[in-house]
Write a protein that holds these residues in place. Structure first.
Motif, PDB file in Angstrom:
ATOM      1  N   ASN A  91      33.620  26.367  38.309  1.00  0.00           N
ATOM      2  CA  ASN A  91      34.386  26.245  39.543  1.00  0.00           C
ATOM      3  C   ASN A  91      33.464  25.875  40.689  1.00  0.00           C
ATOM      4  O   ASN A  91      32.331  26.360  40.755  1.00  0.00           O
ATOM      5  CB  ASN A  91      35.095  27.555  39.880  1.00  0.00           C
ATOM      6  N   SER A 145      33.307  25.640  45.003  1.00  0.00           N
ATOM      7  CA  SER A 145      33.942  26.006  46.269  1.00  0.00           C
ATOM      8  C   SER A 145      33.040  25.550  47.408  1.00  0.00           C
ATOM      9  O   SER A 145      31.823  25.485  47.265  1.00  0.00           O
ATOM     10  CB  SER A 145      34.204  27.510  46.345  1.00  0.00           C
ATOM     11  N   ASN A 179      37.144  20.319  53.030  1.00  0.00           N
ATOM     12  CA  ASN A 179      37.918  20.449  51.797  1.00  0.00           C
ATOM     13  C   ASN A 179      37.503  19.330  50.856  1.00  0.00           C
ATOM     14  O   ASN A 179      36.677  18.489  51.195  1.00  0.00           O
ATOM     15  CB  ASN A 179      39.425  20.452  52.083  1.00  0.00           C
ATOM     16  N   ASP A 194      39.186  16.797  49.790  1.00  0.00           N
ATOM     17  CA  ASP A 194      39.996  15.579  49.901  1.00  0.00           C
ATOM     18  C   ASP A 194      39.157  14.298  49.846  1.00  0.00           C
ATOM     19  O   ASP A 194      39.666  13.239  49.514  1.00  0.00           O
ATOM     20  CB  ASP A 194      40.840  15.590  51.178  1.00  0.00           C
ATOM     21  N   GLU A 223      44.477  15.125  46.896  1.00  0.00           N
ATOM     22  CA  GLU A 223      44.184  15.379  48.311  1.00  0.00           C
ATOM     23  C   GLU A 223      45.188  16.404  48.832  1.00  0.00           C
ATOM     24  O   GLU A 223      46.222  16.060  49.391  1.00  0.00           O
ATOM     25  CB  GLU A 223      44.235  14.075  49.099  1.00  0.00           C
ATOM     26  N   ASN A 224      44.861  17.675  48.602  1.00  0.00           N
ATOM     27  CA  ASN A 224      45.786  18.752  48.988  1.00  0.00           C
ATOM     28  C   ASN A 224      45.148  19.778  49.928  1.00  0.00           C
ATOM     29  O   ASN A 224      45.670  20.865  50.112  1.00  0.00           O
ATOM     30  CB  ASN A 224      46.332  19.436  47.732  1.00  0.00           C
ATOM     31  N   GLY A 225      43.997  19.433  50.497  1.00  0.00           N
ATOM     32  CA  GLY A 225      43.352  20.321  51.454  1.00  0.00           C
ATOM     33  C   GLY A 225      42.616  21.500  50.841  1.00  0.00           C
ATOM     34  O   GLY A 225      42.193  22.408  51.552  1.00  0.00           O
ATOM     35  N   SER A 226      42.427  21.490  49.528  1.00  0.00           N
ATOM     36  CA  SER A 226      41.798  22.623  48.845  1.00  0.00           C
ATOM     37  C   SER A 226      40.284  22.648  49.086  1.00  0.00           C
ATOM     38  O   SER A 226      39.629  21.620  49.107  1.00  0.00           O
ATOM     39  CB  SER A 226      42.081  22.545  47.347  1.00  0.00           C
ATOM     40  N   ASN A 227      39.742  23.861  49.205  1.00  0.00           N
ATOM     41  CA  ASN A 227      38.290  24.001  49.319  1.00  0.00           C
ATOM     42  C   ASN A 227      37.686  24.611  48.052  1.00  0.00           C
ATOM     43  O   ASN A 227      36.553  25.066  48.051  1.00  0.00           O
ATOM     44  CB  ASN A 227      37.912  24.820  50.557  1.00  0.00           C
ATOM     45  N   ALA A 228      38.462  24.608  46.954  1.00  0.00           N
ATOM     46  CA  ALA A 228      37.984  25.093  45.659  1.00  0.00           C
ATOM     47  C   ALA A 228      38.626  24.258  44.552  1.00  0.00           C
ATOM     48  O   ALA A 228      39.796  23.887  44.656  1.00  0.00           O
ATOM     49  CB  ALA A 228      38.335  26.564  45.470  1.00  0.00           C
ATOM     50  N   ILE A 229      37.828  23.953  43.524  1.00  0.00           N
ATOM     51  CA  ILE A 229      38.362  23.224  42.367  1.00  0.00           C
ATOM     52  C   ILE A 229      37.789  23.812  41.083  1.00  0.00           C
ATOM     53  O   ILE A 229      36.678  24.346  41.070  1.00  0.00           O
ATOM     54  CB  ILE A 229      38.075  21.701  42.421  1.00  0.00           C
ATOM     55  N   SER A 230      38.574  23.708  40.018  1.00  0.00           N
ATOM     56  CA  SER A 230      38.133  24.096  38.684  1.00  0.00           C
ATOM     57  C   SER A 230      37.995  22.827  37.859  1.00  0.00           C
ATOM     58  O   SER A 230      38.906  22.003  37.834  1.00  0.00           O
ATOM     59  CB  SER A 230      39.162  25.015  38.015  1.00  0.00           C
TER      60      SER A 230
END
Length: 163
Positions: free
Chosen positions: A66, A68, A76, A78, A105-112
């Motif tokens: 993950n 972050s 984010n 994006d 592009e959903n404004g997330s500041n974390a990805i897996s």
């Protein structure tokens, strides 16, 4: 039955965190590599706590990776389109272990990231130090440096000392 009970005592996870910085860049849609620090495992301590030794590792695989954003707080993912992560260690061949493509592009500041299945990374874990080579492709211009935390979780299966 007793062998299965013993096996459970030699199966454990090793979690680690590291950081990297995505520097502000001018171009988009060009793959570039991110510098990452050497990751030193606490493998000897983990082995001792689980009554085994690193030479007795039978199998190890990445089960979670993950990312972050640590800073800036307003950043984010994006700007990011694709990412591939490779593991590398001295005298071992680089191996792709995780990837993510077409990041929404959903404004997330974390990805897996999606883990590449059935890759035994025991030799990298046994090496005490390994490196993560990260290749990213952006679809937006980055105007400021972005600091990322990289969290990994590795499943380890080893034999018990003396058996």
């Amino acid at each position: 039955f007793s062998c299965k009970k013993l096996d459970k005592h030699t199966m454990f996870n090793i979690e680690s965190d590291s950081e990297t910085v995505i520097g502000s860049v001018i171009g988009v849609n060009l793959p570039f590599n991110l510098p990452t620090p050497t990751i030193t495992t606490n493998i000897e301590q983990e082995m001792e706590e689980n009554n085994t030794h690193k030479d007795l590792i039978e199998y190890a695989n990445l089960i979670e990776l993950n990312l972050s954003i640590k800073s800036p707080e307003s950043a984010n993912f994006d700007f990011l389109n694709d990412m591939e992560i490779y593991i590398d260690a001295d005298e071992l061949q680089q191996q792709k272990i995780a990837e993510i493509h077409d990041i929404p592009e959903n404004g997330s500041n974390a990805i897996s990231l999606e883990i590449i299945k059935n890759i035994d990374i025991q030799n990298y874990i046994k090496a005490d130090k390994y490196y993560l080579n990260i290749t990213v492709k952006t679809d937006k211009i980055i105007l400021q440096d972005i600091t990322l935390n990289i969290h990994s979780n590795v499943f380890v299966d080893a034999k018990i000392l003396g058996l």
